[in-house]
Design an enzyme around this catalytic site. Structure first.
Site, PDB file in Angstrom:
ATOM      1  CG  HIS A   1     -14.955  22.217   7.354  1.00 21.37           C
ATOM      2  ND1 HIS A   1     -15.243  21.185   6.489  1.00 21.37           N
ATOM      3  CD2 HIS A   1     -13.688  22.015   7.766  1.00 21.37           C
ATOM      4  CE1 HIS A   1     -14.177  20.393   6.393  1.00 21.37           C
ATOM      5  NE2 HIS A   1     -13.222  20.878   7.162  1.00 21.37           N
TER       6      HIS A   1
ATOM      7  CB  CYS B   1      -9.989   9.153  -5.125  1.00 21.94           C
ATOM      8  SG  CYS B   1     -10.407   8.691  -6.780  1.00 21.94           S
TER       9      CYS B   1
ATOM     10  N   GLY C   1      -8.541  22.030  10.862  1.00 21.31           N
ATOM     11  CA  GLY C   1      -8.010  20.844  11.527  1.00 21.31           C
ATOM     12  C   GLY C   1      -6.611  20.476  11.041  1.00 21.31           C
ATOM     13  CB  THR C   2      -5.110  20.308   7.668  1.00 22.56           C
ATOM     14  OG1 THR C   2      -6.135  19.437   7.179  1.00 22.56           O
ATOM     15  CG2 THR C   2      -3.775  19.934   7.041  1.00 22.56           C
TER      16      THR C   2
ATOM     17  CG  ASN D   1     -11.428  10.614   9.660  1.00 21.09           C
ATOM     18  OD1 ASN D   1     -10.611  10.187  10.476  1.00 21.09           O
ATOM     19  ND2 ASN D   1     -11.200  10.621   8.363  1.00 21.09           N
TER      20      ASN D   1
ATOM     21  CB  THR E   1      -4.626  39.837   8.589  1.00 23.05           C
ATOM     22  OG1 THR E   1      -3.560  40.770   8.437  1.00 23.05           O
ATOM     23  CG2 THR E   1      -5.907  40.568   8.932  1.00 23.05           C
TER      24      THR E   1
END
Ligand code: PLP
Length: 388
Positions: free
Chosen positions: A207, A333, A70-71, A157, A243
């Site tokens: 993921h 954090c 996603g990033t 999110n 690749t």
């Protein structure tokens, strides 16, 4: 035993996904760019995976570009569109230099926009209402003659709140502005018809839907100019050198296939779990002891963000962890202390709500027992902390 309620952060890989991937990590290890049979086998797996995902999401296979997640998809959508314009328009004064996004985007968008500002672009960060949704009149007012693109997430999110992406996409189209959607949290719970949707660029990640980490995709509508962010070989139609992560892509395709095969049942089950958690909290806690953050009707079914006014996010999370429950704060954090989440801050919630928010997110393997146990533990922790 630990109860995992952090599926918005990442998800366990499904056994079927691992099974599909294993041959491409063992005997079928060829480089898809090689001409020999090893290479051809990998190339075939790659194109089958692309075809399958494209079919499920309703686009042409060559409109999907595989990325590392996603990033990278978010970065590529923004930088790629901006740099494509620079190469098309040699004269700086001809370039559109304005971008619109919202205050509640993922940092993959916000930090990319901050960098674009450093190199001379102007960014409008749309505010949100108390439910975390952008208002269409604010979007309308934000457009300028020099707006190049708008980037808005499908579902948040941290709170799960859905954004009016279809309406915003239509507004963008009318004004000839590119529309990017971060659909990382929406994949697997929302049905996509990319060809029909008014989106030019859409980010996905594997993921979050029980696929492997480090792989994702960017949908690039036919005709949308995008500059590569990686130069080298001619992979991904010269749009992303390197690749390919063949095993990862095969696993991603399997995860998408499973998620969409089971979409309706899964969404129903997730909603039931979410409702069960809300009902059980109602039974166990006083009304003033907890509050749901986010939109009451328009939300992703796997995310439930709750504040426990008077409690503190950090100690709540630590106590939950000690009780065997893995949940999350949406907050970053920094130097050992939790900063209140930028999403909840943008919703202008009171301090007591900002400082006590916990995100519970459900998924593959979450049971009703998990929810009931979690609510029991929450009630015990709160009563213990209040009395200590
Ligand atoms: C909305 C959203 N966008 C982007 C990302 C980044 O995705 P990835 O972890 O695949 O880089 C995430 C992950 O948390 C997310 O939730």
């Amino acid at each position: 035993m630990t109860i995992y309620l952090d599926h918005a952060a990442t998800t366990p890989m499904r056994p079927e996904v691992l099974e599909a991937m294993l041959p491409y990590m063992t005997e079928h290890f060829g480089n898809p760019s090689s001409v020999h049979s090893y290479g051809q086998q990998s190339k075939l797996a790659l194109s089958r995976s692309r075809d399958r995902i494209a079919q499920i999401l309703g686009c042409a296979p060559n409109e999907l570009m595989f990325t590392s997640g996603g990033t990278e998809s978010d970065n590529t959508a923004l930088f790629g569109a901006v740099f494509a314009q620079s190469s098309q328009k040699a004269n700086v004064s001809d370039r559109k230099k304005h971008i619109i996004t919202s205050q509640i985007e993922h940092h993959a968008i916000l930090h990319t926009c901050a960098h674009l500002e450093r190199i001379g672009y102007e960014v409008t960060y749309l505010p949100v209402d108390a439910y975390g949704q952008v208002r269409l009149q604010d979007v309308e007012q934000a457009f300028r003659p020099d707006t190049l693109m708008i980037s808005l997430m499908f579902g948040n999110n941290e709170t799960g709140t859905l954004q009016p992406v279809l309406e915003v996409g239509r507004m963008a189209k009318e004004r000839n502005v590119l529309m990017h959607v971060d659909a990382v949290q929406a994949l697997g719970t929302i049905l996509f018809d990319l060809t029909a949707f008014p989106f030019d660029l859409v980010s996905f990640s594997s993921h979050k839907i029980n696929g492997p980490k480090g792989v994702g995709a960017l949908y690039v509508k036919k005709g949308v100019a995008l500059s590569p962010q990686l130069y080298g070989g001619s992979q991904e139609r010269n749009k992303r050198a390197g690749t390919e992560n063949v095993a990862g892509i095969v696993g991603f395709a399997k995860a998408v296939e499973l998620a969409y095969k089971e979409l309706q049942d899964k969404n129903k089950r997730l909603l039931q779990l979410r409702e069960l958690m809300v009902r059980s909290l109602q039974d166990r806690l006083a009304a003033e002891e907890w509050i749901v953050n986010g939109h009451p009707d328009y939300f992703l079914p796997h995310i439930l963000n709750i504040s426990f006014p008077g409690m503190n996010t950090e100690s709540m999370l630590m106590n939950l962890d000690l009780a065997g429950i893995a949940a999350a704060s949406g907050s970053a954090c920094s130097s050992g202390s939790l900063e209140p989440s930028h999403v909840l801050k943008a919703m202008q919630l009171p301090e007591s709500i900002l400082n006590s928010a916990i995100r519970f997110s459900f998924g593959f393997g979450t049971t009703e027992d998990d929810i009931l146990t979690t609510v029991n533990k929450i009630a015990t922790i709160i009563h213990h902390m209040r009395n200590s």
